[in-house]
Design a protein around this motif. Structure first.
Motif, short mmCIF file in Angstrom:
data_model
loop_
_atom_site.label_atom_id
_atom_site.label_comp_id
_atom_site.label_asym_id
_atom_site.label_seq_id
_atom_site.Cartn_x
_atom_site.Cartn_y
_atom_site.Cartn_z
N UNK A 155 31.55 37.65 51.27
CA UNK A 155 31.18 36.28 50.91
C UNK A 155 32.10 35.27 51.56
N UNK A 156 31.50 34.16 51.99
CA UNK A 156 32.28 33.00 52.42
C UNK A 156 32.19 31.87 51.40
N UNK A 157 31.46 32.13 50.32
CA UNK A 157 31.31 31.16 49.24
C UNK A 157 31.92 31.77 47.98
N UNK A 158 33.16 31.41 47.70
CA UNK A 158 33.89 32.04 46.60
C UNK A 158 34.94 31.07 46.07
N UNK A 159 35.46 31.39 44.89
CA UNK A 159 36.58 30.65 44.32
C UNK A 159 37.71 31.63 44.05
N UNK A 160 38.94 31.12 44.03
CA UNK A 160 40.12 31.96 43.86
C UNK A 160 41.10 31.29 42.89
N UNK A 161 41.41 31.98 41.80
CA UNK A 161 42.35 31.46 40.80
C UNK A 161 43.65 32.25 40.86
N UNK A 162 44.82 31.59 40.89
CA UNK A 162 46.10 32.30 41.00
C UNK A 162 46.30 33.31 39.88
N UNK A 163 46.96 34.40 40.23
CA UNK A 163 47.25 35.47 39.27
C UNK A 163 48.66 36.00 39.53
N UNK A 164 49.40 36.32 38.48
CA UNK A 164 50.75 36.84 38.65
C UNK A 164 50.71 38.26 39.22
N UNK A 165 51.72 38.58 40.03
CA UNK A 165 51.82 39.91 40.63
C UNK A 165 53.22 40.46 40.40
N UNK A 166 53.31 41.77 40.16
CA UNK A 166 54.62 42.40 40.00
C UNK A 166 55.44 42.29 41.27
N UNK A 167 54.77 42.24 42.41
CA UNK A 167 55.41 42.10 43.72
C UNK A 167 55.23 40.65 44.16
N UNK A 168 56.33 39.89 44.14
CA UNK A 168 56.24 38.47 44.43
C UNK A 168 55.80 38.13 45.83
N UNK A 169 55.89 39.08 46.77
CA UNK A 169 55.43 38.83 48.14
C UNK A 169 53.91 38.92 48.26
N UNK A 170 53.26 39.50 47.25
CA UNK A 170 51.80 39.62 47.25
C UNK A 170 51.23 38.52 46.37
N UNK A 171 50.76 37.45 46.98
CA UNK A 171 50.18 36.34 46.23
C UNK A 171 48.73 36.69 45.91
N UNK A 172 48.48 37.05 44.66
CA UNK A 172 47.16 37.53 44.25
C UNK A 172 46.34 36.42 43.61
N UNK A 173 45.03 36.56 43.75
CA UNK A 173 44.10 35.59 43.19
C UNK A 173 42.89 36.33 42.63
N UNK A 174 42.44 35.89 41.45
CA UNK A 174 41.19 36.40 40.90
C UNK A 174 40.04 35.75 41.66
N UNK A 175 39.23 36.58 42.29
CA UNK A 175 38.17 36.09 43.17
C UNK A 175 36.83 36.13 42.44
#
Length: 299
Positions: A131-151
């Protein structure tokens, strides 16, 4: 039949390893917890490392997973703080125009419902949906170098499911992480002294390190076999073994370090937390072992 890697494959691995030693020391991994390492991503794209499995017409080298597995392993050894796995896993599965743009670094694509750097991605793949039509909300990660988002995907098209490729790549990265944590523990055992001797001279410490090495040595052939065959059974076996090997290596390395291993100032935690994240990504050991049983019984 020759099961060894070719000279070209090993040379490519060594070249990539040399690049990572210079461009991605632990100081870069640590800094990535605060600032996204865009310069490093640009270097990977400029060297063509995101496109190596693409056909020549799209700027690639037409490599196969068995060629990539050593690169994935070295990216784990360095705890590469950019979504190299996501881009290289997905690029060969994407439509040509998008694949070429991802391979060149012009565009980014995030993998999974919790996508790494999905906030700056031009497309996401969740399951077999692109998909190119999506939203992403920030999410905490145990590894701070991995910036995760709920898609959340709003509109999508179906592509080939990347699950097996992702599990294989994660297995290889876990191998690399396990090797790195073992190396850190061995180096620490040479310099940390107790009772007038390096702690590495004590049999109890040697036994811990030997246990970790044994797990890694048993897991590696399974990962390489999976890369060569791409059979689901072999990939399930590889991910289960790599999960366990990295878990044991991390636990033994932490135990050999004692209390200092828990400190955020010590580099060990950078690799521990990446391994914890990957152990839980693309299937746990228990989940993959269940599928090994199903594959064997069905056969």
């Amino acid at each position: 039949m020759n099961f060894q890697f070719t000279e070209d494959q090993l040379a490519f691995r060594d070249s990539f390893k040399g690049f990572l030693e210079e461009a991605c020391p632990t100081s870069v991994v640590r800094a990535a917890w605060q600032t996204r390492p865009d310069e490093l991503w640009g270097q990977l794209a400029e060297m063509g490392l995101l496109a190596v499995e693409l056909p020549e017409s799209l700027g690639g080298l037409e490599m196969q997973p068995v060629d990539m597995v050593l690169l994935w392993e070295e990216s784990g050894y360095a705890a590469l703080p950019v979504p190299f796995l996501d881009a290289t896993v997905l690029a060969p599965l994407l439509p040509d125009a998008l694949a070429e743009a991802v391979g060149s670094g012009e565009k980014r694509v995030a993998l999974g419902a919790r996508g790494w750097d999905a906030d700056c991605a031009h497309a996401v793949v969740v399951g077999d949906q692109l998909s190119t039509d999506f939203s992403a909300a920030p999410r905490r990660s145990v590894d701070g170098a991995r910036r995760l988002f709920d898609v959340t995907v709003n509109d999508a098209q179906t592509i080939r499911d990347p699950a097996n490729r992702a599990a294989l790549a994660a297995s290889a990265q876990l191998l690399g992480l396990g090797r790195r944590m073992l190396d850190i523990a061995v180096d620490y055992g040479k310099v940390r002294r107790q009772f007038g001797k390096p702690i590495g001279s004590f049999q109890a410490v040697q036994n811990h390190l030997a246990d970790a090495l044994l797990q890694l040595e048993f897991a590696a052939p399974l990962v390489y076999q999976a890369a060569a065959t791409m059979k689901p059974l072999h990939i399930h076996m590889a991910k289960a073994a790599a999960n366990e090997a990295a878990h044991v290596a991390g636990r033994k390395a932490l135990q050999c370090h004692g209390a200092i291993g828990y400190c955020i100032e010590h580099d060990l935690h950078l690799f521990l937390k990446r391994s914890w994240a990957l152990e839980r990504s693309f299937g746990s050991a228990a989940w993959h072992l269940e599928h090994v049983a199903v594959e064997i019984l069905d056969a």
